[in-house]
Design a protein around this motif. Sequence first.
Motif, PDB file in Angstrom:
ATOM      1  N   GLY A   1       0.825  -1.195   0.000  1.00 42.07           N
ATOM      2  CA  GLY A   1       0.000   0.000   0.000  1.00 42.07           C
ATOM      3  C   GLY A   1       0.861   1.247   0.000  1.00 42.07           C
ATOM      4  O   GLY A   1       2.095   1.165   0.018  1.00 42.07           O
ATOM      5  N   ASN A   2       0.213   2.402  -0.016  1.00 42.93           N
ATOM      6  CA  ASN A   2       0.920   3.681  -0.003  1.00 42.93           C
ATOM      7  C   ASN A   2       1.081   4.202   1.419  1.00 42.93           C
ATOM      8  O   ASN A   2       0.394   3.766   2.339  1.00 42.93           O
ATOM      9  CB  ASN A   2       0.163   4.718  -0.837  1.00 42.93           C
ATOM     10  CG  ASN A   2       0.151   4.377  -2.309  1.00 42.93           C
ATOM     11  OD1 ASN A   2       1.103   3.774  -2.829  1.00 42.93           O
ATOM     12  ND2 ASN A   2      -0.913   4.746  -2.994  1.00 42.93           N
ATOM     13  N   THR A   3       1.956   5.160   1.584  1.00 42.61           N
ATOM     14  CA  THR A   3       2.183   5.733   2.906  1.00 42.61           C
ATOM     15  C   THR A   3       0.971   6.565   3.349  1.00 42.61           C
ATOM     16  O   THR A   3       0.239   7.110   2.527  1.00 42.61           O
ATOM     17  CB  THR A   3       3.440   6.618   2.941  1.00 42.61           C
ATOM     18  OG1 THR A   3       3.253   7.765   2.104  1.00 42.61           O
ATOM     19  CG2 THR A   3       4.658   5.843   2.486  1.00 42.61           C
ATOM     20  N   GLN A   4       0.791   6.669   4.666  1.00 41.62           N
ATOM     21  CA  GLN A   4      -0.309   7.435   5.256  1.00 41.62           C
ATOM     22  C   GLN A   4       0.213   8.227   6.460  1.00 41.62           C
ATOM     23  O   GLN A   4      -0.392   8.233   7.528  1.00 41.62           O
ATOM     24  CB  GLN A   4      -1.443   6.498   5.678  1.00 41.62           C
ATOM     25  CG  GLN A   4      -2.036   5.693   4.526  1.00 41.62           C
ATOM     26  CD  GLN A   4      -3.095   4.716   4.993  1.00 41.62           C
ATOM     27  OE1 GLN A   4      -4.104   5.108   5.579  1.00 41.62           O
ATOM     28  NE2 GLN A   4      -2.863   3.433   4.755  1.00 41.62           N
ATOM     29  N   ILE A   5       1.324   8.890   6.258  1.00 48.53           N
ATOM     30  CA  ILE A   5       1.965   9.640   7.343  1.00 48.53           C
ATOM     31  C   ILE A   5       1.061  10.767   7.826  1.00 48.53           C
ATOM     32  O   ILE A   5       1.029  11.095   9.019  1.00 48.53           O
ATOM     33  CB  ILE A   5       3.330  10.175   6.888  1.00 48.53           C
ATOM     34  CG1 ILE A   5       4.245   9.014   6.483  1.00 48.53           C
ATOM     35  CG2 ILE A   5       3.987  11.005   7.979  1.00 48.53           C
ATOM     36  CD1 ILE A   5       5.531   9.442   5.806  1.00 48.53           C
ATOM     37  N   GLY A   6       0.313  11.366   6.923  1.00 46.76           N
ATOM     38  CA  GLY A   6      -0.594  12.438   7.302  1.00 46.76           C
ATOM     39  C   GLY A   6      -1.603  11.986   8.349  1.00 46.76           C
ATOM     40  O   GLY A   6      -1.916  12.728   9.299  1.00 46.76           O
ATOM     41  N   LYS A   7      -2.134  10.779   8.207  1.00 42.17           N
ATOM     42  CA  LYS A   7      -3.078  10.256   9.197  1.00 42.17           C
ATOM     43  C   LYS A   7      -2.401  10.048  10.552  1.00 42.17           C
ATOM     44  O   LYS A   7      -3.006  10.274  11.603  1.00 42.17           O
ATOM     45  CB  LYS A   7      -3.689   8.945   8.710  1.00 42.17           C
ATOM     46  CG  LYS A   7      -4.621   9.110   7.522  1.00 42.17           C
ATOM     47  CD  LYS A   7      -5.212   7.775   7.114  1.00 42.17           C
ATOM     48  CE  LYS A   7      -6.113   7.927   5.897  1.00 42.17           C
ATOM     49  NZ  LYS A   7      -6.680   6.629   5.462  1.00 42.17           N
ATOM     50  N   VAL A   8      -1.157   9.595  10.519  1.00 42.60           N
ATOM     51  CA  VAL A   8      -0.405   9.410  11.762  1.00 42.60           C
ATOM     52  C   VAL A   8      -0.257  10.742  12.492  1.00 42.60           C
ATOM     53  O   VAL A   8      -0.482  10.842  13.708  1.00 42.60           O
ATOM     54  CB  VAL A   8       0.977   8.791  11.481  1.00 42.60           C
ATOM     55  CG1 VAL A   8       1.842   8.797  12.739  1.00 42.60           C
ATOM     56  CG2 VAL A   8       0.826   7.373  10.939  1.00 42.60           C
ATOM     57  N   LEU A   9       0.119  11.786  11.760  1.00 42.05           N
ATOM     58  CA  LEU A   9       0.310  13.096  12.374  1.00 42.05           C
ATOM     59  C   LEU A   9      -1.010  13.672  12.885  1.00 42.05           C
ATOM     60  O   LEU A   9      -1.054  14.303  13.950  1.00 42.05           O
ATOM     61  CB  LEU A   9       0.950  14.054  11.369  1.00 42.05           C
ATOM     62  CG  LEU A   9       2.354  13.666  10.873  1.00 42.05           C
ATOM     63  CD1 LEU A   9       2.862  14.692   9.866  1.00 42.05           C
ATOM     64  CD2 LEU A   9       3.336  13.517  12.023  1.00 42.05           C
ATOM     65  N   SER A  10      -2.101  13.456  12.146  1.00 43.25           N
ATOM     66  CA  SER A  10      -3.403  13.934  12.591  1.00 43.25           C
ATOM     67  C   SER A  10      -3.842  13.236  13.871  1.00 43.25           C
ATOM     68  O   SER A  10      -4.363  13.863  14.799  1.00 43.25           O
ATOM     69  CB  SER A  10      -4.463  13.711  11.503  1.00 43.25           C
ATOM     70  OG  SER A  10      -4.236  14.540  10.391  1.00 43.25           O
ATOM     71  N   GLU A  11      -3.638  11.929  13.920  1.00 37.94           N
ATOM     72  CA  GLU A  11      -3.985  11.175  15.125  1.00 37.94           C
ATOM     73  C   GLU A  11      -3.146  11.631  16.311  1.00 37.94           C
ATOM     74  O   GLU A  11      -3.648  11.774  17.433  1.00 37.94           O
ATOM     75  CB  GLU A  11      -3.771   9.677  14.869  1.00 37.94           C
ATOM     76  CG  GLU A  11      -3.853   8.789  16.097  1.00 37.94           C
ATOM     77  CD  GLU A  11      -5.269   8.675  16.655  1.00 37.94           C
ATOM     78  OE1 GLU A  11      -5.423   8.018  17.707  1.00 37.94           O
ATOM     79  OE2 GLU A  11      -6.205   9.223  16.062  1.00 37.94           O
ATOM     80  N   ALA A  12      -1.870  11.892  16.068  1.00 35.85           N
ATOM     81  CA  ALA A  12      -0.986  12.357  17.141  1.00 35.85           C
ATOM     82  C   ALA A  12      -1.429  13.715  17.657  1.00 35.85           C
ATOM     83  O   ALA A  12      -1.433  13.964  18.872  1.00 35.85           O
ATOM     84  CB  ALA A  12       0.450  12.421  16.639  1.00 35.85           C
ATOM     85  N   ARG A  13      -1.823  14.602  16.748  1.00 35.09           N
ATOM     86  CA  ARG A  13      -2.280  15.928  17.177  1.00 35.09           C
ATOM     87  C   ARG A  13      -3.559  15.832  17.992  1.00 35.09           C
ATOM     88  O   ARG A  13      -3.720  16.502  19.026  1.00 35.09           O
ATOM     89  CB  ARG A  13      -2.507  16.825  15.971  1.00 35.09           C
ATOM     90  CG  ARG A  13      -2.677  18.302  16.341  1.00 35.09           C
ATOM     91  CD  ARG A  13      -3.449  19.057  15.285  1.00 35.09           C
ATOM     92  NE  ARG A  13      -4.833  18.586  15.227  1.00 35.09           N
ATOM     93  CZ  ARG A  13      -5.749  19.115  14.435  1.00 35.09           C
ATOM     94  NH1 ARG A  13      -5.428  20.081  13.609  1.00 35.09           N
ATOM     95  NH2 ARG A  13      -6.990  18.655  14.430  1.00 35.09           N
TER      96      ARG A  13
END
Length: 250
Positions: free
Chosen positions: A126-138
């Motif tokens: 699959g593709n990366t989903q770093i944006g979701k990780v950062l949103s969840e962290a925020r």
Amino acid sequence: MSGDPSNSKSGKGVTRGGEGNPLPERQPSTSEDIAAFVAKAKAMSPYAAGSKGRLIFALDATMSRQPTWDMACALQADMFREAASLGSLDIRLVYYRGFNECRASTWISDSATLARLMGKIDCRGGNTQIGKVLSEARREAASSGVRAIVFVGDAMEEDVEELCVKAGELGLLKVPVFMFQEGRDGAVEKAFREIARLTGGAWSRFDPGAAAQLRELLRAAAAYAAGGREALLRLSRNDRGAANLLGQMK
């Protein structure tokens, strides 16, 4: 997270705790939202005596990552051991894989539980989903407090500007992100370095299969999450990984 995470359905957001309810992808905050989050973060006492450190441990679980996933599973106990010498640590596992699947565990306070959970998860293409990780962290940082975020990955296939906006929001909340890059992709390094810089965190590279390098980095991040900058400073006197991270942090 409950049950085998591999049985979950994909969603557009981050699924937490095995509940099966995906959250919508969060949009960048307005200035008013950010101001409210910053005010709340400043009111917290992140290193108050007796308080637990909270670390988000995020990993890329796409297909090429299986060897590193297995290595991280074996090494995560070092994070708890390092934190135990300073106080205590809760870890929230976040990972993405496959088509639009991004999941987060509950807060975990012992190595055995985290190891069992990680052992049930297999990597999928699959593709990366770093944006979701950062949103969840925020979201977690604003609601219950997070001292640091560790991300381990080797790729970045998203809009860098969008990731930088999310990273900047974490920086305003004073939540550093430690970006640990496997391999030597120059474009990935540039993006990871910028995310780390905007959050007041640090970037470091480790070689594929280099357990000793990754162990040093994870221990250093755990030291910071459990004891703050002073703990990382003490560790840096005898630990190259800690010294490297400390040298980059604001």
